[in-house]
Design an enzyme around this catalytic site. Structure first.
Site, PDB file in Angstrom:
ATOM      1  N   TYR A   1       0.830  -1.208   0.000  1.00 50.92           N
ATOM      2  CA  TYR A   1       0.000   0.000   0.000  1.00 50.92           C
ATOM      3  C   TYR A   1       0.859   1.250   0.000  1.00 50.92           C
ATOM      4  O   TYR A   1       1.864   1.327   0.706  1.00 50.92           O
ATOM      5  CB  TYR A   1      -0.871  -0.011   1.259  1.00 50.92           C
ATOM      6  CG  TYR A   1      -1.746   1.198   1.466  1.00 50.92           C
ATOM      7  CD1 TYR A   1      -2.731   1.546   0.547  1.00 50.92           C
ATOM      8  CD2 TYR A   1      -1.617   1.979   2.611  1.00 50.92           C
ATOM      9  CE1 TYR A   1      -3.567   2.638   0.756  1.00 50.92           C
ATOM     10  CE2 TYR A   1      -2.449   3.071   2.834  1.00 50.92           C
ATOM     11  CZ  TYR A   1      -3.421   3.396   1.907  1.00 50.92           C
ATOM     12  OH  TYR A   1      -4.234   4.478   2.114  1.00 50.92           O
TER      13      TYR A   1
ATOM     14  N   ASP B   1      -0.900  15.490   6.232  1.00 51.58           N
ATOM     15  CA  ASP B   1      -1.876  14.876   5.346  1.00 51.58           C
ATOM     16  C   ASP B   1      -3.162  15.703   5.366  1.00 51.58           C
ATOM     17  O   ASP B   1      -4.133  15.357   6.035  1.00 51.58           O
ATOM     18  CB  ASP B   1      -2.154  13.442   5.798  1.00 51.58           C
ATOM     19  CG  ASP B   1      -3.170  12.737   4.904  1.00 51.58           C
ATOM     20  OD1 ASP B   1      -3.280  13.115   3.726  1.00 51.58           O
ATOM     21  OD2 ASP B   1      -3.853  11.818   5.398  1.00 51.58           O
TER      22      ASP B   1
ATOM     23  N   ASP C   1      -3.636   5.194  -2.324  1.00 53.76           N
ATOM     24  CA  ASP C   1      -4.556   6.178  -1.772  1.00 53.76           C
ATOM     25  C   ASP C   1      -4.715   7.317  -2.780  1.00 53.76           C
ATOM     26  O   ASP C   1      -3.776   8.053  -3.054  1.00 53.76           O
ATOM     27  CB  ASP C   1      -3.971   6.700  -0.455  1.00 53.76           C
ATOM     28  CG  ASP C   1      -4.860   7.702   0.250  1.00 53.76           C
ATOM     29  OD1 ASP C   1      -5.869   8.126  -0.324  1.00 53.76           O
ATOM     30  OD2 ASP C   1      -4.510   8.068   1.396  1.00 53.76           O
TER      31      ASP C   1
ATOM     32  N   ASP D   1      -6.949   9.778  -2.363  1.00 51.74           N
ATOM     33  CA  ASP D   1      -7.642  10.875  -1.681  1.00 51.74           C
ATOM     34  C   ASP D   1      -9.067  11.026  -2.231  1.00 51.74           C
ATOM     35  O   ASP D   1      -9.811  10.063  -2.290  1.00 51.74           O
ATOM     36  CB  ASP D   1      -6.848  12.169  -1.808  1.00 51.74           C
ATOM     37  CG  ASP D   1      -5.646  12.209  -0.872  1.00 51.74           C
ATOM     38  OD1 ASP D   1      -5.552  11.352   0.020  1.00 51.74           O
ATOM     39  OD2 ASP D   1      -4.795  13.097  -1.046  1.00 51.74           O
TER      40      ASP D   1
ATOM     41  N   HIS E   1      -8.155   3.592  -3.693  1.00 48.92           N
ATOM     42  CA  HIS E   1      -9.372   3.932  -2.956  1.00 48.92           C
ATOM     43  C   HIS E   1      -9.599   5.431  -3.054  1.00 48.92           C
ATOM     44  O   HIS E   1      -8.669   6.226  -3.040  1.00 48.92           O
ATOM     45  CB  HIS E   1      -9.341   3.442  -1.503  1.00 48.92           C
ATOM     46  CG  HIS E   1      -8.291   4.037  -0.620  1.00 48.92           C
ATOM     47  ND1 HIS E   1      -8.375   5.323  -0.118  1.00 48.92           N
ATOM     48  CD2 HIS E   1      -7.157   3.517  -0.110  1.00 48.92           C
ATOM     49  CE1 HIS E   1      -7.331   5.560   0.663  1.00 48.92           C
ATOM     50  NE2 HIS E   1      -6.559   4.490   0.668  1.00 48.92           N
TER      51      HIS E   1
ATOM     52  N   GLU F   1     -12.213   8.552  -1.535  1.00 47.21           N
ATOM     53  CA  GLU F   1     -13.011   8.785  -0.331  1.00 47.21           C
ATOM     54  C   GLU F   1     -14.112   9.808  -0.552  1.00 47.21           C
ATOM     55  O   GLU F   1     -14.123  10.542  -1.549  1.00 47.21           O
ATOM     56  CB  GLU F   1     -12.103   9.218   0.817  1.00 47.21           C
ATOM     57  CG  GLU F   1     -11.405  10.533   0.596  1.00 47.21           C
ATOM     58  CD  GLU F   1     -10.180  10.693   1.484  1.00 47.21           C
ATOM     59  OE1 GLU F   1     -10.166  11.670   2.271  1.00 47.21           O
ATOM     60  OE2 GLU F   1      -9.261   9.862   1.399  1.00 47.21           O
TER      61      GLU F   1
ATOM     62  N   CYS G   1      -7.130  13.941   7.668  1.00 46.16           N
ATOM     63  CA  CYS G   1      -6.859  12.550   8.022  1.00 46.16           C
ATOM     64  C   CYS G   1      -8.149  11.925   8.522  1.00 46.16           C
ATOM     65  O   CYS G   1      -8.923  12.555   9.267  1.00 46.16           O
ATOM     66  CB  CYS G   1      -5.776  12.487   9.098  1.00 46.16           C
ATOM     67  SG  CYS G   1      -5.603  10.865   9.877  1.00 46.16           S
TER      68      CYS G   1
ATOM     69  N   ARG H   1     -13.896   4.537  -0.125  1.00 44.38           N
ATOM     70  CA  ARG H   1     -13.671   4.755   1.304  1.00 44.38           C
ATOM     71  C   ARG H   1     -14.743   5.698   1.846  1.00 44.38           C
ATOM     72  O   ARG H   1     -14.993   6.752   1.253  1.00 44.38           O
ATOM     73  CB  ARG H   1     -12.288   5.359   1.540  1.00 44.38           C
ATOM     74  CG  ARG H   1     -12.039   5.741   2.999  1.00 44.38           C
ATOM     75  CD  ARG H   1     -10.661   6.307   3.213  1.00 44.38           C
ATOM     76  NE  ARG H   1     -10.704   7.507   4.031  1.00 44.38           N
ATOM     77  CZ  ARG H   1      -9.631   8.186   4.431  1.00 44.38           C
ATOM     78  NH1 ARG H   1      -8.426   7.785   4.080  1.00 44.38           N
ATOM     79  NH2 ARG H   1      -9.772   9.275   5.165  1.00 44.38           N
TER      80      ARG H   1
ATOM     81  N   GLU I   1     -13.654   3.588   7.148  1.00 46.15           N
ATOM     82  CA  GLU I   1     -12.614   4.317   7.872  1.00 46.15           C
ATOM     83  C   GLU I   1     -13.076   4.732   9.273  1.00 46.15           C
ATOM     84  O   GLU I   1     -14.253   5.029   9.505  1.00 46.15           O
ATOM     85  CB  GLU I   1     -12.209   5.556   7.067  1.00 46.15           C
ATOM     86  CG  GLU I   1     -11.172   6.443   7.729  1.00 46.15           C
ATOM     87  CD  GLU I   1      -9.806   5.789   7.924  1.00 46.15           C
ATOM     88  OE1 GLU I   1      -9.750   4.678   8.486  1.00 46.15           O
ATOM     89  OE2 GLU I   1      -8.797   6.396   7.521  1.00 46.15           O
TER      90      GLU I   1
ATOM     91  N   ASN J   1      -8.897  -0.633   8.468  1.00 47.10           N
ATOM     92  CA  ASN J   1      -7.658   0.139   8.575  1.00 47.10           C
ATOM     93  C   ASN J   1      -7.114   0.032  10.003  1.00 47.10           C
ATOM     94  O   ASN J   1      -7.657   0.640  10.925  1.00 47.10           O
ATOM     95  CB  ASN J   1      -7.925   1.598   8.212  1.00 47.10           C
ATOM     96  CG  ASN J   1      -6.659   2.437   8.208  1.00 47.10           C
ATOM     97  OD1 ASN J   1      -5.553   1.927   8.330  1.00 47.10           O
ATOM     98  ND2 ASN J   1      -6.819   3.741   8.071  1.00 47.10           N
TER      99      ASN J   1
END
Length: 325
Positions: A73, A88, A115, A117, A142, A144, A152, A187, A217, A239
């Site tokens: 990942y 982040d 990721d 985002d 993924h 989100e 985050c 996500r 998440e 996660n």
């Protein structure tokens, strides 16, 4: 264009992209060819729950490969923190992440989950992201359901887009796939803001839009995972990030509640960072690193990971050949 320039490299060969720059690629074992997405899907089918450790660069990807992991990942936080020294908070771009994808996939054949985002923009931007990541060798992403000014997932005051907007993001991602095996995960960060039932309703819409996996998440209770897995028709990812909202659980416990993928996004990075602090502090305070030698990876260990001597032997062979000619 691929070629080995007569070197007979034992595990890697050179290739050039359309711009003529050199990369490495791993040879396909036993002559069998498969896409990264196909390898990721095979890993999901063959290892349950599938453990996916975070690898912030190409070298850590090689370390994970040596330990037998079936998938790895690249975390958005890892890119921001490790590659750019930033928090982040959505400050890195698709191009920033792409650099690290290319480095990792050039060195390691293990399928890479990335990721993405919020997808970095509207539908056309998301489509560009998906196609660029596939071209760079990623196996899965993924996306989100936070606003573009994201946080985050384990921090407070997250702001969600509507279910409809997230569905549009997923439609754009699915439609943009140039490889049908490429895995698209949705996500959801909605639990903290909207509650469990509303989160499940969102995820059902995400699945209808084409999500292959649901990334739930910031789950705060183990029983919530069971509610997700029993309510949804696709695999659910947990996660297991440290110091966050979610309790740390074993793979056995996660399997019992129906989780099929387990993420450890920054575990190794946190260990590495603490070790680096110790090293820098010790050298500064004592004037030498001698007391740390038994805690270090040796030069021999490094060379084994990199297959250093095989490369060195090929250089020697080239020089001998040149002298003979």
């Amino acid at each position: 264009r691929r070629f080995t320039v007569g070197l007979g490299w034992p595990t890697k060969a050179f290739r050039t992209d359309s711009l003529g720059s050199f990369k490495f690629y791993r040879r396909k074992k036993n002559g069998m060819s498969s896409t990264p997405g196909e390898r990721f899907r095979a890993a999901m089918a063959e290892e349950k729950p599938l453990q996916i450790p975070g690898t912030i660069n190409a070298y850590t990807a090689l370390l994970a490969q040596r330990e037998g992991y079936r998938a790895i990942y690249l975390s958005g936080a890892g890119v921001a923190n490790a590659s750019y020294g930033m928090p982040d908070l959505g400050m890195t771009s698709m191009s920033d992440v792409l650099v690290d994808i290319e480095r990792i996939t050039a060195a390691c054949q293990i399928p890479l989950l990335v990721d993405a985002d919020t997808g970095w923009g509207h539908s056309l931007c998301i489509a560009r992201t998906i196609q660029a990541f596939i071209k760079a060798g990623a196996a899965a992403v993924h996306i989100e359901d936070q606003q573009a000014a994201k946080r985050c997932g384990h921090r407070p005051n997250k702001s969600m887009v509507s279910t409809g907007e997230m569905v549009d993001r997923l439609h754009a991602a699915v439609d943009a796939r140039t490889d049908d095996s490429f895995v698209i995960m949705a996500r959801t960060d909605a639990l903290a803001e909207e509650g469990l039932e509303r989160s499940i309703e969102r995820c059902q819409k995400y699945i209808e839009a084409g999500a292959d996996v649901i990334f739930a998440e910031a789950i705060t209770d183990a029983d919530h995972y069971r509610f997700f897995t029993q309510s949804l028709s696709v695999p659910v990812l947990a996660n297991m990030t440290e110091f966050g909202m979610s309790p740390l659980m074993t793979v056995e416990h996660l399997s019992e509640v129906g989780v099929e993928l387990v993420l450890y996004p920054l575990t190794a990075f946190r260990m590495m960072s603490q070790a680096a602090e110790t090293a820098y502090g010790t050298i500064r305070k004592t004037g030498t690193q001698s007391s740390l030698l038994d805690q270090m990876q040796t030069r021999k260990g490094l060379y084994e990971v990199l297959d250093y001597h095989a490369y060195e032997q090929k250089i020697d062979d080239l020089l001998k050949r040149a002298d003979a000619e």
